[in-house]
Every structure is written in C-alpha cells, then in structure tokens.
Design a protein around this motif. Structure first.
Motif, PDB file in Angstrom:
ATOM      1  N   ALA A  60     -79.465 -36.272 -26.462  1.00 57.63           N
ATOM      2  CA  ALA A  60     -78.841 -35.334 -26.747  1.00 57.63           C
ATOM      3  C   ALA A  60     -77.730 -35.364 -27.853  1.00 57.63           C
ATOM      4  N   PHE A  61     -77.325 -36.740 -27.906  1.00 55.40           N
ATOM      5  CA  PHE A  61     -76.182 -37.072 -28.867  1.00 55.40           C
ATOM      6  C   PHE A  61     -76.186 -38.758 -28.975  1.00 55.40           C
ATOM      7  N   SER A  86     -62.847 -34.342 -26.111  1.00 58.24           N
ATOM      8  CA  SER A  86     -62.301 -33.121 -26.346  1.00 58.24           C
ATOM      9  C   SER A  86     -62.382 -32.273 -24.742  1.00 58.24           C
ATOM     10  N   VAL A  87     -61.402 -31.902 -24.417  1.00 54.58           N
ATOM     11  CA  VAL A  87     -61.158 -31.278 -23.134  1.00 54.58           C
ATOM     12  C   VAL A  87     -61.022 -29.693 -23.622  1.00 54.58           C
ATOM     13  N   ASP A  88     -62.012 -28.832 -23.736  1.00 50.22           N
ATOM     14  CA  ASP A  88     -61.799 -27.434 -24.101  1.00 50.22           C
ATOM     15  C   ASP A  88     -61.786 -26.448 -22.997  1.00 50.22           C
ATOM     16  N   GLY A  89     -61.161 -25.305 -23.304  1.00 53.75           N
ATOM     17  CA  GLY A  89     -61.272 -24.406 -22.418  1.00 53.75           C
ATOM     18  C   GLY A  89     -59.886 -24.111 -21.613  1.00 53.75           C
ATOM     19  N   ARG A 112     -64.127 -27.739 -20.227  1.00 55.06           N
ATOM     20  CA  ARG A 112     -65.338 -28.318 -20.883  1.00 55.06           C
ATOM     21  C   ARG A 112     -65.069 -29.513 -21.326  1.00 55.06           C
ATOM     22  N   VAL A 113     -65.877 -30.756 -21.173  1.00 57.75           N
ATOM     23  CA  VAL A 113     -65.789 -32.032 -21.665  1.00 57.75           C
ATOM     24  C   VAL A 113     -66.603 -32.103 -22.766  1.00 57.75           C
ATOM     25  N   LEU A 114     -66.114 -32.448 -23.954  1.00 56.20           N
ATOM     26  CA  LEU A 114     -66.971 -32.458 -25.181  1.00 56.20           C
ATOM     27  C   LEU A 114     -66.891 -33.785 -25.705  1.00 56.20           C
ATOM     28  N   GLU A 163     -71.629 -31.089 -24.917  1.00 53.24           N
ATOM     29  CA  GLU A 163     -70.812 -31.018 -23.548  1.00 53.24           C
ATOM     30  C   GLU A 163     -71.506 -31.912 -22.648  1.00 53.24           C
ATOM     31  N   VAL A 164     -70.651 -32.666 -21.812  1.00 56.22           N
ATOM     32  CA  VAL A 164     -71.209 -33.311 -20.721  1.00 56.22           C
ATOM     33  C   VAL A 164     -70.595 -33.076 -19.655  1.00 56.22           C
TER      34      VAL A 164
END
Length: 168
Positions: free
Chosen positions: A101-102, A112-115, A121-123, A132-133
């Motif tokens: 996937a990546f 990046s930790v988003d949200g 979300r861990v990106l 996202e993982v």
C-alpha cells in the motif's frame, strides 16, 4: 494488537504486524451462535404453539442472518497490516492487497498523527503520498504505534530520536 518482530530475515531492520483484537475465540463465537439460535427457536416454538405458523420460518431466516453476521465479524478479525522497515526501505502491506500500500525510503518518510482527541489517525507520508496505518487499532494502541514508528524511523534513517520526524 501490535507485534514487533525485531529483525528481518534479510538483514537488520524491524517488522511490525498490526492485527485487530478479537473479543471471542472461535469456540466462543460458535457458543454465541448456538445460544442465540436456541433462544430464537424456543421463542419460535412457543409462537408456533400459540398459532403463528410463520414463526419457524422466521427463526430459520433469523438464524441464517445471525450466522452470516457472526462470520463477517470473525473474518474482520483476520485482517492485518505489516510494516517492514530497514535502512533502505519502508513498506506497508495489507492483508487484502497483493501489492504494498505504501513504499518509500525511511529517510524521507514523515510520521503524522492527525485528527482530534478521540479519533487520531497515524499517517505515514513521503513524496506527496500518505497512508493511514492501524485504523482498526484502539486509541491507546495507535498512540503506542506512533511512538514505536517514530523510534524505528529514527534508527532506520540514521537520525537522532529527538529530531522531528513528523509532518505536523
């Protein structure tokens, strides 16, 4: 659940295997199905004795629906994500995909930790792409995953652990 495999067979590196937690074992799922179906058939038998001729047919349809839903829930627990990391490659593989996937060089990968609080979300991102993982992990497990990935990225890319490896 986060499983850390310390070294890859091909040399130095690490591999993280992410799996959702299962609340019940296979035997417990079968017991749950049996008890729900038994309760349905007892109620249907009573309703049939009271004159409802459609109750047994409804009980069969209901039991089939319960079996299908429980099977779907069980299969959702089979999914996994694998993050393989060494000094030259970072790869994210998912159980449903044949191709990664990546894929990127760890030096260029940013975490990046988003949200907001409660749905972080861990990106992982590199060269304009993000993935996202650990979306199926609990909130605490996602935080642990971010900490582990930060350390693994620091060691794989040759940077200091205290250096900023994040996008935001």
């Amino acid at each position: 659940m986060i499983e850390l495999v310390a070294a890859l067979p091909s040399g130095p590196g690490a591999r993280l295997v992410l799996r959702p937690r299962r609340a019940l074992s296979a035997g417990q799922f079968a017991g749950l199905f049996a008890s729900l179906s038994l309760a349905t058939f007892i109620v249907a038998g009573y309703a049939f004795a009271q004159g409802n001729v459609f109750a047994p047919a409804f009980a069969l349809v209901d039991a089939a629906f319960i079996a299908a839903v429980l099977r779907w829930v069980w299969r959702q627990g089979d999914r996994y994500e694998e993050i393989a990391l060494d000094e030259r490659h970072l790869e994210v593989r998912r159980s449903a995909q044949a191709e990664p996937a990546f894929r990127a060089h760890p030096y260029w990968v940013r975490l990046s930790v988003d949200g907001g609080e409660g749905r972080e979300r861990v990106l992982l991102g590199s060269q304009g792409r993000q993935v996202e993982v650990g979306a199926f992990l609990s909130q605490e497990e996602r935080r642990d995953l971010a900490v582990q990935l930060k350390g693994l990225l620091a060691s794989a890319s040759g940077r200091d652990r205290n250096e900023n490896h994040t996008l935001g």
